[in-house]
Design an enzyme around this catalytic site. Sequence first.
Site, mmCIF file in Angstrom:
data_model
loop_
_atom_site.group_PDB
_atom_site.id
_atom_site.type_symbol
_atom_site.label_atom_id
_atom_site.label_comp_id
_atom_site.label_asym_id
_atom_site.label_seq_id
_atom_site.Cartn_x
_atom_site.Cartn_y
_atom_site.Cartn_z
ATOM 1 C CG HIS A 66 -7.455 -10.427 -6.254
ATOM 2 N ND1 HIS A 66 -9.419 -9.823 -5.999
ATOM 3 C CD2 HIS A 66 -7.239 -10.055 -5.099
ATOM 4 C CE1 HIS A 66 -8.684 -8.943 -5.467
ATOM 5 N NE2 HIS A 66 -7.992 -8.485 -4.244
ATOM 6 C CE LYS B 181 -3.641 -2.748 0.570
ATOM 7 N NZ LYS B 181 -4.765 -2.604 -0.258
#
Length: 474
Positions: free
Chosen positions: A293, A174
Amino acid sequence: MPTTETKTGAGFKAGVKDYRLTYYTPDYQVKETDILAAFRMTPQPGVPPEECGAAVAAESSTGTWTTVWTDGLTSLDRYKGRCYDLEPVPGEENQYIAYIAYPIDLFEEGSVTNLFTSIVGNVFGFKALRALRLEDLRIPPAYVKTFQGPPHGIQAERDRLNKYGRGLLGCTIKPKLGLSAKNYGRAVYECLRGGLDFTKDDENVNSQPFMRWRDRFLFVSEAIYKAQAETGEIKGHYLNATAPDCEEMYKRAECAKDFGVPIIMHDYLTGGFTANTSLATYCRDNGLLLHIHRAMHAVIDRQRNHGIHFRVLAKALRLSGGDHLHSGTVVGKLEGEREVTLGFVDLMRDDYIEKDRSRGIYFTQDWCSLPGTMPVASGGIHVWHMPALVEIFGDDACLQFGGGTLGHPWGNAPGAAANRVALEACTQARNEGRDLAREGGDVIRQACQWSPELAAACEVWKEIKFEFETIDTL
């Protein structure tokens, strides 16, 4: 020219079909080779459930809205889908589970794309249905054996990584967007040297102007090798190979192979099943693990009455191929009811799963030794969740702490160290026979005595909770 006279009534009768006459067959005996589907139906007011179930069976197999003369050119009885059972949903008004059997010959071998196109491709827009949800599929052994499944599977991954006896630890870097490739690589290195097994591209990190894919692959590979040299452990980063087209996807996968990294990543729903199966084949042939994912899954599976349940998407991924798949956490910020989640986690990992309606499993599933897919728990989890995660998922899972690593007040490496200490403390306590459900908090607090990094993490996240009622319950 001679004229051709058509005699009506000679062999077939035109008109709109009542699907029940052909496709509702409550006396049908299911075959071992049939593909079975459980649909949750909500008929429009006044429409009999038998008609709706038959319509779904017809439209997803041989039927159309009217009688056609070419029906006589084949054996409809051999190829048609059959609604063989209906049961009302307890506690719900005007909802039914329709059980439909499809002959195996309706489907191309080894094709998830064709399987989904047939079973869910066209039936969800029927006017007679207010809502429709595919709850589960039974894939028969005869069809399972036409798929290669995950490139390597859980045991082969552990052998390659030389990591046994505990869950694996990961972290999504992040901010997910906006970092330069060099700064991205720095973040990866700090997490890996601190004790994580993996770091991860977020699902929407592909090749944007602020960070082109080749630059990211280069700096991340450098970070992996540096962390491996310092720790003596094998490390990895899920390099997202999802691309605008399959040729570009292969180019990115080949670059990762050339750099010698152990694992790449794909967004299987937005990328598509055909691309995913192709990438799984490439990974199998070239020794790469494949992390999957599930971006976009909630568009399909979130609504309780309409769409496709995630257990079906998880089964489809195991057929198509993936060594990891995000599965929800039960305890974090994302949707996931415990028994339902454990049901599809077992469907991902185990070889034989018995029917168990209490966990949402409508059919017994035999995977015929198809390799298992490791569940990935991620989304709003931190060190205080570790006892529950170890108790729920066991060892064969990857526990992914994004903010729960990078949000540590001392930085990425201490955040990684805190998670590693918490994981090993909980694993040891479980192995000693302690009850993590009751004693988990004590286990974490005791481990804080030996790890200032863990103590700092516990202080930061002691009040963080995500307390919302789950939507998708049994």
